[in-house]
Design a protein around this motif. Structure first.
Motif, short mmCIF file in Angstrom:
data_model
loop_
_atom_site.label_atom_id
_atom_site.label_comp_id
_atom_site.label_asym_id
_atom_site.label_seq_id
_atom_site.Cartn_x
_atom_site.Cartn_y
_atom_site.Cartn_z
N GLU A 286 49.11 35.38 13.77
CA GLU A 286 48.20 35.45 12.63
C GLU A 286 48.36 36.77 11.88
O GLU A 286 48.24 36.84 10.66
N LYS A 287 48.63 37.83 12.63
CA LYS A 287 48.87 39.13 12.00
C LYS A 287 50.10 39.09 11.13
O LYS A 287 50.14 39.63 10.02
N ASP A 288 51.14 38.43 11.65
CA ASP A 288 52.39 38.31 10.90
C ASP A 288 52.16 37.55 9.59
O ASP A 288 52.62 37.98 8.54
N VAL A 289 51.40 36.44 9.67
CA VAL A 289 51.14 35.65 8.46
C VAL A 289 50.31 36.46 7.47
O VAL A 289 50.59 36.48 6.26
N GLN B 285 33.44 35.11 12.69
CA GLN B 285 34.80 35.21 12.15
C GLN B 285 35.77 35.90 13.11
O GLN B 285 36.90 36.18 12.74
N SER B 286 35.32 36.20 14.32
CA SER B 286 36.21 36.98 15.19
C SER B 286 36.73 36.21 16.39
O SER B 286 37.88 36.36 16.79
N ALA B 287 35.89 35.37 16.97
CA ALA B 287 36.23 34.80 18.29
C ALA B 287 37.42 33.84 18.23
O ALA B 287 38.02 33.54 19.27
N GLN B 288 37.76 33.33 17.03
CA GLN B 288 38.92 32.45 16.91
C GLN B 288 40.20 33.25 16.72
O GLN B 288 41.29 32.70 16.76
N HIS B 289 40.06 34.55 16.49
CA HIS B 289 41.24 35.38 16.22
C HIS B 289 41.50 36.44 17.28
O HIS B 289 42.63 36.79 17.56
N LEU B 290 40.42 37.01 17.83
CA LEU B 290 40.55 38.16 18.72
C LEU B 290 40.06 37.82 20.12
O LEU B 290 39.16 37.00 20.27
N PRO B 291 40.65 38.45 21.14
CA PRO B 291 40.10 38.24 22.47
C PRO B 291 38.68 38.82 22.54
O PRO B 291 38.45 39.93 22.06
N ALA C 235 38.68 34.89 -5.04
CA ALA C 235 39.38 33.76 -4.43
C ALA C 235 39.75 34.23 -3.03
O ALA C 235 40.12 35.38 -2.83
N ARG C 236 39.61 33.34 -2.05
CA ARG C 236 39.88 33.76 -0.68
C ARG C 236 40.81 32.78 0.01
O ARG C 236 40.50 31.60 0.13
N ALA C 237 41.93 33.30 0.47
CA ALA C 237 42.81 32.52 1.35
C ALA C 237 42.54 33.02 2.77
O ALA C 237 42.51 34.22 3.00
N SER C 238 42.31 32.10 3.69
CA SER C 238 42.09 32.53 5.08
C SER C 238 42.98 31.70 5.99
O SER C 238 43.27 30.54 5.72
N PHE C 239 43.41 32.35 7.05
CA PHE C 239 44.46 31.77 7.89
C PHE C 239 43.97 31.47 9.30
O PHE C 239 43.01 32.08 9.79
N ALA C 240 44.65 30.55 9.94
CA ALA C 240 44.36 30.22 11.33
C ALA C 240 45.68 30.06 12.07
O ALA C 240 46.76 30.27 11.49
N MET C 241 45.61 29.66 13.33
CA MET C 241 46.81 29.61 14.16
C MET C 241 47.86 28.63 13.64
O MET C 241 49.04 28.77 13.91
N LYS D 64 54.89 23.72 15.83
CA LYS D 64 54.51 22.76 16.88
C LYS D 64 52.99 22.61 16.96
O LYS D 64 52.47 21.52 17.16
N VAL D 65 52.29 23.73 16.81
CA VAL D 65 50.83 23.70 16.85
C VAL D 65 50.29 22.74 15.79
O VAL D 65 49.35 21.99 16.02
N ARG D 66 50.92 22.75 14.63
CA ARG D 66 50.47 21.89 13.51
C ARG D 66 50.43 20.43 13.91
O ARG D 66 49.61 19.66 13.42
N GLU D 67 51.34 20.04 14.82
CA GLU D 67 51.38 18.64 15.26
C GLU D 67 50.11 18.25 16.02
O GLU D 67 49.79 17.08 16.14
N ASP D 68 49.41 19.24 16.54
CA ASP D 68 48.17 18.95 17.27
C ASP D 68 47.00 18.67 16.33
O ASP D 68 45.92 18.25 16.77
N PHE D 69 47.17 18.95 15.03
CA PHE D 69 46.08 18.81 14.06
C PHE D 69 46.39 17.67 13.08
O PHE D 69 47.12 17.88 12.10
N PRO D 70 45.84 16.48 13.36
CA PRO D 70 46.23 15.30 12.55
C PRO D 70 46.03 15.49 11.06
O PRO D 70 46.82 15.01 10.26
N ILE D 71 45.00 16.21 10.64
CA ILE D 71 44.66 16.30 9.22
C ILE D 71 45.74 17.04 8.42
O ILE D 71 45.87 16.86 7.22
#
Lengths: 426, 150
Positions: free
Chosen positions: A325-328, A223-229, A398-404, A27-34
């Motif tokens: 994000e931890k699960d992914v 690199q932290s504030a988007q992932h951690l409180p 090579a780096r794969a990085s994840f978001a919400m 559902k979150v993905r629907e908020d990101f048009p790109i």
């Protein structure tokens, strides 16, 4: 009239409340048009969020609306639009203040991003505090943005840069860190989360150790504030830096948080309008914080867009984002570990959303090109952390990085892509 | 996947795996570094001349498959060529990989270099292919500093 405009401006983000336990990345993905784009004819799998995150519609709409209906320069203007813009800009400052739980809004300084925030501290605090033989302590896993500004000021002041070592997993050696701190140490500058390795550093403990010796600490939060409180008062950090574009906000805006007592003592960074109280050719009286550090017309739309991004983030439970994000990340770690030729670089116990790897002798650039043909966006290179690459004896990863907005399906696509890379090269 | 096969042709993959002239040279007349700071490709090239011709080219360093294969094939192709011939090949090669020249019209002159025609479809990889050639060009024309693609 004014209050109506103000309420409208924040409406899109505020209305969207998410009930606890309901985090749904699909559902979150629907908020990101790109994210609905196709790349080379394949559905986009965006795994480059550590470089920059994509933007939710709430941010795009807020900025569009600001320019279309509310725009003017801030501060000093007597007309209504200037008042509206000023209120929105200062509201944005308070949104950041709440997001990181700063004590006072004056502790939030808008800058271009983490890089400028660190340069600001190096050029003001650093120039004032550092003398010949004094020391600045950084870690072995810093981004160039938390190395070069310190090197520059150290060179100018005859000071010395000291480096906290890390082990083969990408974890800092805290005993060595404590030993590094001495009477000549004027500041510690350390990243919260490594952009190249994903390691989460125990910054709270590191700050406690530094404070025992009255040494202030800057935490690079790019690199932290988007992932951690983030709670700057609980961390008790002296400075904390943010980049808006890595937190679902626009480019060109970021924040330096600093404890007010420290900020008050620091000289201005750049001179110009807005940072002054009065100017004659003989003498200038500087403005109070935060304005002392915000010379010139700021990135008003950027700040307002950034606040919209934070409001969007806050509409979720950050702990649920973290759990997702931890699960992914864990799923990705397990999946990629199953590929024989693949070696994960950065295996710290505590990690966040970054998976760096090498694939036998295949150069990361080649991996990146082939994955791109499958619609998979990753990053290849040294990730602006050449000392990290040297530490691990590799030219690049090579780096794969994840978001919400990333899912296990994205990881499956990545794994398929990597199999295709191996097929081309074997 | 077809475009990927166009880019990573067998000859390129072979030279990446088993590069020719991949060694340093003690009696080199010119030594020059080529560096792509963007991706970290980093090579040292060695040239030895006899009379006015290129007698020997070798290289060492590391980088992606495209840059390494390009360096390897270049080192083989340039052997025995005059400076003028090397300049002509430089213009031809850079023209092909940037898409300014049509490889079909130059197949005879290109020889093995034709394998790099697919690079033109991958603009971000052009610098990988041209790095060895730019470095060599610098060496032939008296540059004594590091050649960077940026």
């Amino acid at each position: 009239m004014t209050p109506t405009i103000l309420n409208d401006a924040t409406a899109p983000a505020v209305q969207k409340e998410h009930a606890s336990g309901s985090f749904d990345a699909v559902k979150v993905r629907e908020d990101f048009p790109i994210l609905t784009q196709r790349v080379h004819g394949k559905p986009l799998v965006y795994l480059d969020s550590a470089a920059s995150t994509q933007k939710p519609r709430a941010v795009l709409d807020t900025m569009q609306r600001f320019y279309a209906e509310q725009y003017s320069n801030v501060h000093r203007g007597v007309h209504q639009l200037s008042q509206v813009a000023t209120d929105l800009y200062e509201d944005a400052r308070r949104t950041v203040q709440r997001f990181i739980n700063a004590e006072r809004e004056e502790e939030i300084i808008f800058v271009r991003g983490t890089t400028e925030a660190i340069n600001l501290v190096a050029q003001t605090f650093g120039r004032r505090e550092l003398g010949t033989g004094d020391e600045v302590v950084v870690s072995a896993m810093e981004h160039h943005a938390n190395i070069v500004p310190w090197q520059m000021i150290c060179q100018e002041r005859g000071a010395v840069l000291r480096v906290i070592p890390m082990n083969d997993h990408g974890e800092l050696d805290l005993d060595a860190y404590a030993d590094l701190l001495g009477p000549r140490t004027k500041i510690v500058a350390v990243t919260h989360v490594s952009n190249a390795l994903g390691s989460i550093n125990p910054v709270r403990e590191m700050i406690r150790i530094a404070h025992e010796r009255d040494i202030p600490v800057l935490v690079d939060g790019a690199q932290s504030a988007q992932h951690l409180p983030i709670d700057v008062r609980q961390l008790d950090c002296d400075f904390f830096t943010l980049s808006g574009h890595k937190m679902y906000g626009p480019t060109g805006i970021g924040v330096l948080y600093g404890k007010k007592a420290l900020l008050d003592r620091m000289p201005p960074y750049q001179g110009g309008g807005d940072m002054i109280l009065s100017v004659t050719f003989e003498k200038t009286t500087y403005n109070e914080v935060p304005f002392k550090f915000e010379a010139g017309t700021p990135d008003i739309a950027g700040a307002i867009g950034f606040a919209a991004a934070l409001t969007y983030l806050r509409s979720f439970d950050i702990h649920e984002i973290l759990a997702h994000e931890k699960d992914v990340l864990q799923y990705a770690t397990e999946t990629l570990s199953g590929i024989d030729a693949l070696r994960i670089v950065g295996t710290a116990e505590e990690k966040a959303s970054v998976l760096s790897f090498t694939l036998c002798a295949i150069h990361p650039h080649d991996i990146g090109t082939i994955l791109d043909q499958h619609g998979i966006a990753i990053r290849a290179g040294h990730h602006c952390a050449q000392p990290v690459m040297q530490r691990f004896g590799i030219p690049a990863t090579a780096r794969a990085s994840f978001a919400m907005y990333n899912t296990r399906e994205d990881v499956d696509r990545l794994a398929e892509g990597i199999e295709q890379v191996l097929e081309v090269f074997t | 996947m077809d475009e990927i096969r166009e880019l990573y042709q067998e000859v390129i993959l072979d030279h990446n795996k088993h590069p020719h002239n991949f060694r340093s040279m003690e009696n080199a007349d010119a030594v020059l570094e080529g560096f792509n700071p963007l991706c970290g490709d980093h090579y040292t090239f060695y040239l030895r001349f006899e009379d006015d011709a290129i007698a020997e080219v070798s290289f060492e360093g590391s980088g992606c498959a495209i840059s390494k294969a390009s360096a390897s094939i270049m080192s083989a192709v340039l052997q025995g060529k005059s400076r003028e011939e090397a300049d002509v090949l430089f213009e031809l090669f850079t023209g092909i990989v940037t898409g300014k020249l049509d490889p079909v019209e130059h197949l005879e002159k290109l020889g093995k270099l034709a394998a790099f025609a697919g690079v033109a479809e991958f603009p971000v990889r052009v610098k990988c292919a041209t790095l060895p050639w730019h470095t060599m060009h610098g060496a032939l024309h008296g540059s004594d500093s590091q050649i960077s693609t940026e």
